[in-house]
Design an enzyme around this catalytic site. Structure first.
Site, PDB file in Angstrom:
ATOM      1  N   ASP A 199      39.772  39.057  39.004  1.00 10.81           N
ATOM      2  CA  ASP A 199      40.516  38.801  40.226  1.00 10.81           C
ATOM      3  C   ASP A 199      39.586  38.755  41.434  1.00 10.81           C
ATOM      4  O   ASP A 199      38.576  39.473  41.477  1.00 10.81           O
ATOM      5  CB  ASP A 199      41.556  39.917  40.412  1.00 10.81           C
ATOM      6  N   HIS A 237      36.376  29.996  42.589  1.00 10.49           N
ATOM      7  CA  HIS A 237      36.584  29.862  41.140  1.00 10.49           C
ATOM      8  C   HIS A 237      35.326  29.315  40.458  1.00 10.49           C
ATOM      9  O   HIS A 237      34.964  29.747  39.361  1.00 10.49           O
ATOM     10  CB  HIS A 237      37.775  28.941  40.857  1.00 10.49           C
ATOM     11  N   LEU A 282      29.544  38.692  19.183  1.00 11.61           N
ATOM     12  CA  LEU A 282      30.603  38.956  20.152  1.00 11.61           C
ATOM     13  C   LEU A 282      31.751  37.968  19.990  1.00 11.61           C
ATOM     14  O   LEU A 282      31.542  36.756  19.935  1.00 11.61           O
ATOM     15  CB  LEU A 282      30.037  38.852  21.574  1.00 11.61           C
TER      16      LEU A 282
END
Length: 253
Positions: free
Chosen positions: A33, A50, A144
């Site tokens: 966020d 962004h 991962l």
């Protein structure tokens, strides 16, 4: 011929060794966020926040990989994000393709496996096709697990799971007596993925925002005021250090 460079040099920085002294969470989920506010604070259009957030994603993926985190799930685009201005939504939905164009070779080389959770059928082809390619390209990797939550909402997921479960009951492949938490979890978007040990939310807000409502029942929660584009490897380590100081009792003593 150029040589691919691993995420990290063979000698790990001391700060990562320090974080590895204790148990690192197997599964970390992050609510990323603050991108828009990061840009607005600098007098820039929100979409540039962004774009800057993509760089932060790769920094944290690298850090998680080095720390031997098994699963990293990133809240990338929620079912509620469709309410934002169309121009901003369109820009956000272009980012997964751009991210993969830039970083998929490195992710493949470093044994990262890519997955998605959410209602992908409602996303445009220019989002789904490169993501599916990345999923297929990395499916045999065993490092991962990097999950992108796209068009994801916790309530939507639970409703989707209920409908799927009821269909199995109608098909007689599942009976009422067999219903339990484990059976229900098999119908979630996250089926087969261990529940998060740690949730990190950047940007100063202290809420779940409809993210992994079922799966976060016993996760440790860490909130930071740092906006996502500024969330560094050091901030990531601080969150893990805080997790390591918690005692997880799961309702016991």
């Amino acid at each position: 011929m150029s040589m691919k460079i691993p995420f990290f040099k063979s000698k790990q920085p001391e700060k990562f060794n320090q974080a590895s002294d204790e148990k690192v969470p197997d599964h970390i989920a992050i609510i990323m966020d603050g991108n828009g506010r990061w840009a607005q604070k600098r007098g820039m259009p929100r979409f540039l926040g962004h774009k800057e957030g993509v760089t932060a994603v790769m920094k944290i993926v690298k850090a998680a990989s080095q720390l031997k985190v098994k699963t990293l799930t990133l809240y990338t685009f929620s079912t509620e994000n469709w309410k934002r201005p169309k121009a901003e939504v369109d820009f956000i939905l272009k980012l997964p393709k751009q991210f993969l164009h830039m970083y998929l070779p490195d992710l493949v080389y470093n044994n990262v496996r890519i997955g998605t959770i959410g209602d992908m059928e409602k996303l445009p082809d220019h989002v789904c096709e490169p993501l599916q390619y990345a999923v297929d390209r990395t499916k045999d990797n065993d490092g991962l697990q990097l999950n992108f939550a796209l068009n994801y909402g916790g309530r939507d997921e639970i409703l989707h799971a209920m409908k799927s479960m009821f269909q199995d009951m109608n098909d007689k492949s599942l009976s009422m007596d067999e219903l339990d938490e484990q059976q229900f979890a098999k119908h979630l978007y996250t089926a087969g993925i261990p529940e998060p040990d740690l949730l990190i939310r950047t940007g100063g807000e202290k809420r779940l925002s409809n993210f992994l409502l079922w799966q976060l029942a016993y996760a440790e929660l860490v909130f930071t005021d740092v906006l996502w584009p500024d969330f560094s490897e050091d901030e990531f380590l601080l969150a893990i250090k805080e997790y390591q100081q918690r005692q997880r009792r799961y309702g016991g003593i």
